[in-house]
Design a protein around this motif. Structure first.
Motif, PDB file in Angstrom:
ATOM      1  N   SER A 236       0.834  -1.207   0.000  1.00 52.29           N
ATOM      2  CA  SER A 236       0.000   0.000   0.000  1.00 52.29           C
ATOM      3  C   SER A 236       0.861   1.247   0.000  1.00 52.29           C
ATOM      4  O   SER A 236       1.659   1.460   0.916  1.00 52.29           O
ATOM      5  N   VAL A 237       0.679   2.089  -1.027  1.00 49.61           N
ATOM      6  CA  VAL A 237       1.428   3.340  -1.160  1.00 49.61           C
ATOM      7  C   VAL A 237       0.441   4.488  -1.241  1.00 49.61           C
ATOM      8  O   VAL A 237      -0.500   4.467  -2.038  1.00 49.61           O
ATOM      9  N   LEU A 238       0.662   5.511  -0.424  1.00 46.96           N
ATOM     10  CA  LEU A 238      -0.123   6.743  -0.471  1.00 46.96           C
ATOM     11  C   LEU A 238       0.814   7.871  -0.881  1.00 46.96           C
ATOM     12  O   LEU A 238       1.829   8.104  -0.223  1.00 46.96           O
ATOM     13  N   LEU A 239       0.476   8.549  -1.972  1.00 44.06           N
ATOM     14  CA  LEU A 239       1.312   9.627  -2.484  1.00 44.06           C
ATOM     15  C   LEU A 239       0.759  10.970  -2.030  1.00 44.06           C
ATOM     16  O   LEU A 239      -0.347  11.369  -2.415  1.00 44.06           O
ATOM     17  N   GLY A 240       1.544  11.666  -1.208  1.00 42.36           N
ATOM     18  CA  GLY A 240       1.241  13.049  -0.850  1.00 42.36           C
ATOM     19  C   GLY A 240       2.308  13.937  -1.448  1.00 42.36           C
ATOM     20  O   GLY A 240       2.876  14.791  -0.764  1.00 42.36           O
ATOM     21  N   THR A 241       2.591  13.716  -2.724  1.00 41.78           N
ATOM     22  CA  THR A 241       3.769  14.275  -3.387  1.00 41.78           C
ATOM     23  C   THR A 241       3.471  15.466  -4.278  1.00 41.78           C
ATOM     24  O   THR A 241       4.370  15.941  -4.977  1.00 41.78           O
ATOM     25  N   SER A 242       2.237  15.947  -4.298  1.00 44.47           N
ATOM     26  CA  SER A 242       1.890  17.153  -5.035  1.00 44.47           C
ATOM     27  C   SER A 242       2.415  17.107  -6.466  1.00 44.47           C
ATOM     28  O   SER A 242       2.172  16.139  -7.187  1.00 44.47           O
ATOM     29  N   PHE A 248       6.636  10.058 -10.754  1.00 45.24           N
ATOM     30  CA  PHE A 248       6.470   8.617 -10.606  1.00 45.24           C
ATOM     31  C   PHE A 248       5.697   8.009 -11.772  1.00 45.24           C
ATOM     32  O   PHE A 248       5.368   6.822 -11.753  1.00 45.24           O
ATOM     33  N   GLY A 249       5.379   8.834 -12.765  1.00 46.72           N
ATOM     34  CA  GLY A 249       4.683   8.345 -13.944  1.00 46.72           C
ATOM     35  C   GLY A 249       3.189   8.547 -13.926  1.00 46.72           C
ATOM     36  O   GLY A 249       2.498   8.136 -14.860  1.00 46.72           O
ATOM     37  N   TYR A 250       2.652   9.187 -12.897  1.00 49.67           N
ATOM     38  CA  TYR A 250       1.214   9.373 -12.773  1.00 49.67           C
ATOM     39  C   TYR A 250       0.840  10.842 -12.998  1.00 49.67           C
ATOM     40  O   TYR A 250       1.581  11.754 -12.630  1.00 49.67           O
ATOM     41  N   LEU A 251      -0.326  11.051 -13.585  1.00 48.40           N
ATOM     42  CA  LEU A 251      -0.839  12.397 -13.866  1.00 48.40           C
ATOM     43  C   LEU A 251       0.116  13.198 -14.750  1.00 48.40           C
ATOM     44  O   LEU A 251       0.132  14.429 -14.704  1.00 48.40           O
ATOM     45  N   ARG A 252       0.912  12.503 -15.524  1.00 51.23           N
ATOM     46  CA  ARG A 252       1.829  13.207 -16.419  1.00 51.23           C
ATOM     47  C   ARG A 252       1.046  14.016 -17.446  1.00 51.23           C
ATOM     48  O   ARG A 252       0.004  13.588 -17.942  1.00 51.23           O
ATOM     49  N   ASN A 253       1.581  15.194 -17.759  1.00 47.16           N
ATOM     50  CA  ASN A 253       0.959  16.123 -18.703  1.00 47.16           C
ATOM     51  C   ASN A 253      -0.380  16.651 -18.197  1.00 47.16           C
ATOM     52  O   ASN A 253      -1.174  17.161 -18.982  1.00 47.16           O
ATOM     53  N   ARG A 254      -0.609  16.542 -16.886  1.00 44.87           N
ATOM     54  CA  ARG A 254      -1.840  17.072 -16.310  1.00 44.87           C
ATOM     55  C   ARG A 254      -1.583  18.103 -15.207  1.00 44.87           C
ATOM     56  O   ARG A 254      -2.516  18.779 -14.780  1.00 44.87           O
ATOM     57  N   LEU A 255      -0.355  18.204 -14.741  1.00 43.93           N
ATOM     58  CA  LEU A 255      -0.013  19.126 -13.669  1.00 43.93           C
ATOM     59  C   LEU A 255       0.946  20.183 -14.187  1.00 43.93           C
ATOM     60  O   LEU A 255       1.830  19.886 -14.986  1.00 43.93           O
ATOM     61  N   LEU A 256       0.773  21.408 -13.702  1.00 36.47           N
ATOM     62  CA  LEU A 256       1.662  22.514 -14.066  1.00 36.47           C
ATOM     63  C   LEU A 256       2.492  22.897 -12.850  1.00 36.47           C
ATOM     64  O   LEU A 256       1.934  23.278 -11.807  1.00 36.47           O
ATOM     65  N   GLY A 365      -7.740  10.020  -5.234  1.00 37.10           N
ATOM     66  CA  GLY A 365      -8.220   8.675  -5.495  1.00 37.10           C
ATOM     67  C   GLY A 365      -7.122   7.723  -5.907  1.00 37.10           C
ATOM     68  O   GLY A 365      -5.940   7.928  -5.624  1.00 37.10           O
ATOM     69  N   GLN A 366      -7.513   6.675  -6.619  1.00 37.93           N
ATOM     70  CA  GLN A 366      -6.607   5.589  -6.973  1.00 37.93           C
ATOM     71  C   GLN A 366      -5.896   5.884  -8.289  1.00 37.93           C
ATOM     72  O   GLN A 366      -6.498   6.338  -9.259  1.00 37.93           O
ATOM     73  N   LEU A 367      -4.595   5.589  -8.310  1.00 35.44           N
ATOM     74  CA  LEU A 367      -3.784   5.737  -9.503  1.00 35.44           C
ATOM     75  C   LEU A 367      -3.383   4.397 -10.097  1.00 35.44           C
ATOM     76  O   LEU A 367      -3.164   4.287 -11.306  1.00 35.44           O
ATOM     77  N   ASP A 368      -3.260   3.387  -9.248  1.00 30.94           N
ATOM     78  CA  ASP A 368      -2.785   2.080  -9.679  1.00 30.94           C
ATOM     79  C   ASP A 368      -3.200   1.084  -8.597  1.00 30.94           C
ATOM     80  O   ASP A 368      -3.647   1.483  -7.511  1.00 30.94           O
ATOM     81  N   ASP A 369      -3.050  -0.195  -8.861  1.00 28.17           N
ATOM     82  CA  ASP A 369      -3.310  -1.185  -7.823  1.00 28.17           C
ATOM     83  C   ASP A 369      -2.384  -0.928  -6.637  1.00 28.17           C
ATOM     84  O   ASP A 369      -1.156  -0.941  -6.767  1.00 28.17           O
ATOM     85  N   GLY A 370      -2.968  -0.643  -5.497  1.00 29.73           N
ATOM     86  CA  GLY A 370      -2.170  -0.414  -4.301  1.00 29.73           C
ATOM     87  C   GLY A 370      -1.596   0.979  -4.180  1.00 29.73           C
ATOM     88  O   GLY A 370      -0.835   1.246  -3.241  1.00 29.73           O
ATOM     89  N   ILE A 371      -1.935   1.895  -5.091  1.00 22.58           N
ATOM     90  CA  ILE A 371      -1.419   3.270  -5.022  1.00 22.58           C
ATOM     91  C   ILE A 371      -2.580   4.250  -5.110  1.00 22.58           C
ATOM     92  O   ILE A 371      -3.363   4.231  -6.060  1.00 22.58           O
ATOM     93  N   VAL A 372      -2.688   5.104  -4.093  1.00 23.14           N
ATOM     94  CA  VAL A 372      -3.659   6.193  -4.088  1.00 23.14           C
ATOM     95  C   VAL A 372      -2.904   7.497  -3.891  1.00 23.14           C
ATOM     96  O   VAL A 372      -1.752   7.514  -3.451  1.00 23.14           O
ATOM     97  N   ALA A 373      -3.576   8.601  -4.226  1.00 21.08           N
ATOM     98  CA  ALA A 373      -2.885   9.890  -4.152  1.00 21.08           C
ATOM     99  C   ALA A 373      -3.878  11.018  -3.972  1.00 21.08           C
ATOM    100  O   ALA A 373      -5.046  10.929  -4.374  1.00 21.08           O
ATOM    101  N   THR A 374      -3.392  12.083  -3.348  1.00 24.18           N
ATOM    102  CA  THR A 374      -4.013  13.387  -3.438  1.00 24.18           C
ATOM    103  C   THR A 374      -2.969  14.300  -4.052  1.00 24.18           C
ATOM    104  O   THR A 374      -1.816  14.332  -3.618  1.00 24.18           O
ATOM    105  N   ALA A 375      -3.368  15.024  -5.094  1.00 23.27           N
ATOM    106  CA  ALA A 375      -2.395  15.832  -5.835  1.00 23.27           C
ATOM    107  C   ALA A 375      -3.085  17.041  -6.418  1.00 23.27           C
ATOM    108  O   ALA A 375      -4.285  17.009  -6.714  1.00 23.27           O
ATOM    109  N   CYS A 376      -2.311  18.089  -6.587  1.00 23.21           N
ATOM    110  CA  CYS A 376      -2.758  19.326  -7.234  1.00 23.21           C
ATOM    111  C   CYS A 376      -3.633  20.146  -6.296  1.00 23.21           C
ATOM    112  O   CYS A 376      -4.860  20.071  -6.334  1.00 23.21           O
TER     113      CYS A 376
END
Length: 442
Positions: A236-242, A248-256, A365-376
């Motif tokens: 289980s990984v929780l990303l609070g990495t803004s 990490f390969g997630y939300l690419r081309n969606r954050l400024l 929400g969920q980004l991958d199996d076992g990975i959730v995040a709050t970002a932006c």
């Protein structure tokens, strides 16, 4: 396997952090570790997520990992506002229920922070001071009039403050008018974040100066998090990495990635305070969002914050020449407001990177199996990070609530950005255009 490319690289001149005592030596990731849950990023979101997980699962092993020291990154670099009102763009949302949900989430975060500060005796200049939104000229006054209408539509209390009354607080007659809203709290962000980190439950282990550089998905539903000198295996990984979520390969081309900058003075002397007639412990944000934020801290330092930069390589995008120019611009804004304090120097100038999205939408929400995040966080990180991190942990353990339902309702997917080089060209042009249009409010 997802590999991180650009790591945090913040400047060493954050005044908030420099004002704190030296921390104890960092405990770093080394060797092979295992954990039931790993939270990456020890800002407001990560700290809240780790705390709530530990409260739900007191027998679980939870690791909180950060690339830097707690309080050194973006959460310790803001201007020290914890704002209850939705962001200016969110205030224009056509659905009143959407705005009320955001208001409720922000106020839940404030209540949570206030409880923790009292329970653990966190010394962070916490103050229910409210906030001024100020206008200088015609452009700012037009924005202020629009803000007044939005506040009336929202049904929230506010008060118009005219020049003379405002000058009695600010010690400057630079502003024509302001709107005061009572729900904002002020604080010393680096002190608050460090205090939250020091008061985590016993089953949370904090690893600092331990950047995670690769995420490797293994068979059986586990992840291996690779650092320079060690690794962690977890389901289980929780990303609070803004903004760094995209590394990490997630939300690419969606954050400024955007950086704002601030400078502050040494503490004012009694004579200097008397000379300008300034009060302590207040904060003013600009009615025109591209204008200047001004704060007076409890220990009587004046802060000037303006200037936005697109920073595709985060801290590495800003050199010393750019920082010196920003400091000069801050000085001009300071002297325009406080010419009597021309002899008071700035002691620190710093920047902090955060994530915005083109559609002003937060991800949760969920980004991958076992990975959730709050970002932006779209520039309102203290309250949003706190409540979104808390509710992310609730989501992981299946703890349902009205607040969890609300945050799932108001969040979504940040929109796609144009490809480079068009993205960078467009963002830089927009920032320059906004600064030019707002020059009378700087």
């Amino acid at each position: 396997m997802n590999s991180i490319v650009n790591l945090p690289n913040d400047d060493r001149s954050c005044g908030w952090y420099a004002a704190l005592p030296e921390p104890l030596p960092a405990k770093r990731l080394s060797g092979q570790r295992t954990a039931d849950h790993v939270v990456i990023g020890a800002g407001f979101a990560g700290l809240a997520a780790a705390r709530r997980l530990a409260e739900h699962l007191p027998q679980s092993r939870i690791l909180l990992v950060d690339a830097q020291r707690i309080g050194y990154g973006a959460s310790g670099r803001n201007s020290g506002f914890v704002i209850d009102l939705p962001h200016k763009f969110a205030l224009e949302h056509p659905d009143p229920r959407h705005k009320q949900r955001l208001l409720g989430l922000n106020r839940a975060a404030i209540d949570q922070l206030q409880t923790l500060i009292g329970r653990h005796g966190i010394d962070c200049q916490w103050s229910h001071a409210g906030k001024y939104q100020g206008a200088v000229g015609e452009r700012g006054l037009a924005y202020l009039e629009h803000f007044e209408k939005l506040m009336a539509d929202l049904g929230e209390p506010y008060r118009l403050v005219e020049r003379d009354e405002l000058a009695g607080v600010l010690g400057s007659d630079y502003y024509s008018r302001a709107i005061f809203t009572p729900g904002c709290y002020l604080m010393q962000p680096a002190a608050l974040v460090r205090g939250l980190g020091a008061s985590l439950p016993a089953n949370v282990e904090v690893l600092e100066e331990s950047p995670i550089q690769r995420l490797e998905k293994q068979a059986g539903g586990h992840w291996v998090l690779h650092g320079k000198d060690g690794s962690i295996r977890t389901p289980s990984v929780l990303l609070g990495t803004s903004i760094f979520t995209q590394e990490f390969g997630y939300l690419r081309n969606r954050l400024l990635p955007v950086m704002t900058f601030a400078s502050w003075t040494r503490p004012l002397t009694d004579a200097e305070v008397a000379a300008v007639g300034i009060q302590a412990d207040w904060g003013l944000t600009p009615a025109d969002h591209a204008g200047t934020t001004v704060r007076m801290t409890q220990d009587r330092r004046l802060i000037i914050r303006n200037t936005y930069k697109h920073v595709p390589r985060y801290g590495r995008s800003v050199g010393e020449g750019t920082r010196a120019k920003i400091r000069d611009d801050h000085r001009k804004a300071f002297l325009a407001r406080y010419p009597q304090l021309a002899g008071v120097p700035f002691t620190h100038t710093w920047g902090g990177a955060y994530a915005i999205s083109r559609n002003f939408t937060n991800f949760f929400g969920q980004l991958d199996d076992g990975i959730v995040a709050t970002a932006c966080d779209n520039g309102v990180g203290a309250a949003w990070g706190t409540i979104s991190g808390t509710l992310l942990a609730d989501r992981v353990v299946g703890a349902q609530s009205a607040l969890l339902s609300d945050i799932q309702t108001v969040t979504g997917m940040p929109s796609l950005n144009p490809p480079e080089p068009f993205l960078g060209m467009g963002v830089r042009t927009r920032i320059r255009w906004a600064a030019w249009n707002s020059r009378s409010e700087l």
